[in-house]
Design an enzyme around this catalytic site. Structure first.
Site, mmCIF file in Angstrom:
data_model
loop_
_atom_site.group_PDB
_atom_site.id
_atom_site.type_symbol
_atom_site.label_atom_id
_atom_site.label_comp_id
_atom_site.label_asym_id
_atom_site.label_seq_id
_atom_site.Cartn_x
_atom_site.Cartn_y
_atom_site.Cartn_z
ATOM 1 N N LYS A 129 0.815 -1.215 0.000
ATOM 2 C CA LYS A 129 0.000 0.000 0.000
ATOM 3 C C LYS A 129 0.851 1.269 0.000
ATOM 4 O O LYS A 129 0.472 2.274 -0.601
ATOM 5 C CB LYS A 129 -0.938 -0.002 1.211
ATOM 6 C CG LYS A 129 -2.050 -1.046 1.112
ATOM 7 C CD LYS A 129 -3.003 -0.937 2.291
ATOM 8 C CE LYS A 129 -4.131 -1.942 2.159
ATOM 9 N NZ LYS A 129 -5.105 -1.845 3.288
ATOM 10 N N LYS A 215 -11.068 -9.548 -10.412
ATOM 11 C CA LYS A 215 -12.058 -9.741 -9.353
ATOM 12 C C LYS A 215 -13.223 -8.766 -9.514
ATOM 13 O O LYS A 215 -13.045 -7.633 -9.949
ATOM 14 C CB LYS A 215 -11.414 -9.532 -7.976
ATOM 15 C CG LYS A 215 -10.554 -10.683 -7.495
ATOM 16 C CD LYS A 215 -10.087 -10.462 -6.069
ATOM 17 C CE LYS A 215 -11.230 -10.540 -5.081
ATOM 18 N NZ LYS A 215 -10.765 -10.460 -3.670
ATOM 19 N N LYS A 218 -16.167 -2.997 -6.691
ATOM 20 C CA LYS A 218 -16.992 -1.785 -6.736
ATOM 21 C C LYS A 218 -16.269 -0.656 -7.463
ATOM 22 O O LYS A 218 -16.896 0.310 -7.900
ATOM 23 C CB LYS A 218 -17.354 -1.337 -5.332
ATOM 24 C CG LYS A 218 -16.168 -0.803 -4.527
ATOM 25 C CD LYS A 218 -16.623 -0.030 -3.325
ATOM 26 C CE LYS A 218 -15.446 0.682 -2.670
ATOM 27 N NZ LYS A 218 -15.852 1.626 -1.645
#
Length: 353
Positions: A129, A215, A218
């Protein structure tokens, strides 16, 4: 058993969230009920602690990355509605959000004295990250595995559900607990329980309806790539019929799906919803084209998701009920966590009056 698990509040929940994570929470809740009934049937002591699940919305974790406060509020409430709609029963499980239980943040600070920079620097998710701009990341992003440790150690969790991406963080929680017990407790009176991993049944890996190698997410700009929990029956059928496929008919066994990512995804979704293996699904539809399979899949989705979608839409509009669910759960969580927090302060020699 005391199972503790958290999920970050994200809006626009979809089929992948349900089959990949939330459904396993419902299974765990049911397993705890069965364990308690078995204990009662065997004449177990009424004083013995019942098995239970604590599920929380990790809103404190959400602020470790850039976010919009208004979005965080709505996403937390939406996630609460989704969990209840999917089967989490606030009367059988403890459902709450971290922000209403200050002991999470308190315990994280107390455990920061035990955690080591080297341990946190080795966390794979931190490296992923933060990327190359580590100096520009928040302290919260670096230290949030300590908050994860506090999340489970606060409640003396015996088991924590983990996927591949969380195994390292659970090991860190165990390391922190062990070091704290060694440094500040007598051998026969440790403060913290070392939680064991709980490996749920293999979660379905649901891929995009537009790209079988990505995958379901959203964040995909195309709403046609996912089945949202808020979609109505007509929308579900439309998305399934327009899902990307190939011109070949379905094979009669799983090996025939090799190299056919979109076909495998649709068959896997059917199996996840029906409780069948991929081979079992193909034994029914092998040799048929998608013109026959897609309507059957769409009908199964509508049958499976319509009750959830309807309840989800109702709950999203009922702020009072959602607030009450979280408040009741938080009150129970604060009660469960207080003894551990008090014991931690005492072990550290901190004067509290």
């Amino acid at each position: 058993m005391r199972v503790v698990s958290g999920i970050q509040p994200t809006g626009n929940l979809h089929l992948g969230n349900y089959l990949g994570a939330i459904r396993n929470w419902v299974r765990m809740q049911d397993e705890m009920d069965e364990a308690n009934r078995a204990q009662a049937a065997s004449g177990g002591s009424a004083d013995k602690q019942s098995s239970e699940c604590l599920f929380f919305l990790a809103d404190l974790h959400a602020i470790s990355m850039p976010f919009d406060p208004k979005d965080l509020t709505s996403a937390t409430l939406e996630m609460t509605a989704a969990l209840v709609a999917c089967g989490i029963d606030p009367s059988r499980s403890i459902l709450f959000n971290q922000a209403q239980v200050p002991a999470h943040a308190e315990l994280q600070w107390l455990l920061n004295g035990t955690a080591r920079m080297g341990w946190l620097g080795r966390m794979t998710q931190w490296k992923d990250k933060a990327g190359k701009n580590r100096e520009g990341q928040s302290v919260a992003l670096f230290a949030y595995p300590v908050l994860q440790a506090a999340d489970v150690l606060l409640y003396q969790a015996t088991h924590v559900p983990v996927g591949e991406d969380q195994k390292q963080h659970l090991e860190l929680a165990r390391d922190i607990a062990q070091k704290f017990n060694n440094d500040f407790c007598s051998e026969d009176a440790p403060v913290f329980t070392l939680p064991d991993p709980y490996i749920p049944p293999e979660a379905a890996r649901i891929m995009s309806l537009r790209d079988g190698k990505a995958k379901m997410s959203k964040s995909d700009p195309s709403d046609m790539s996912r089945i949202n929990l808020s979609d109505d029956a007509d929308t579900i059928m439309k998305k399934v019929k327009k899902a990307k496929t190939d011109p070949e008919p379905l094979p009669s066994e799983a090996a025939g799906l090799e190299g056919r990512a979109e076909a495998l995804n649709l068959v896997s979704i059917f199996g996840a919803l029906s409780g069948e293996s991929v081979d079992a699904v193909l034994s029914r539809f092998g040799g048929q084209g998608f013109g026959a399979f897609k309507p059957a899949l769409g009908e199964l989705m509508v049958e499976s998701l319509s009750p959830i979608s309807e309840r989800f839409r109702e709950l999203k509009q009922d702020r009072e009920s959602l607030d009450a669910i979280l408040a009741r759960g938080a009150a129970k969580a604060r009660e469960r966590g207080l003894p551990t927090l008090d014991a931690t302060y005492k072990a550290l020699g901190l004067v509290r009056g």
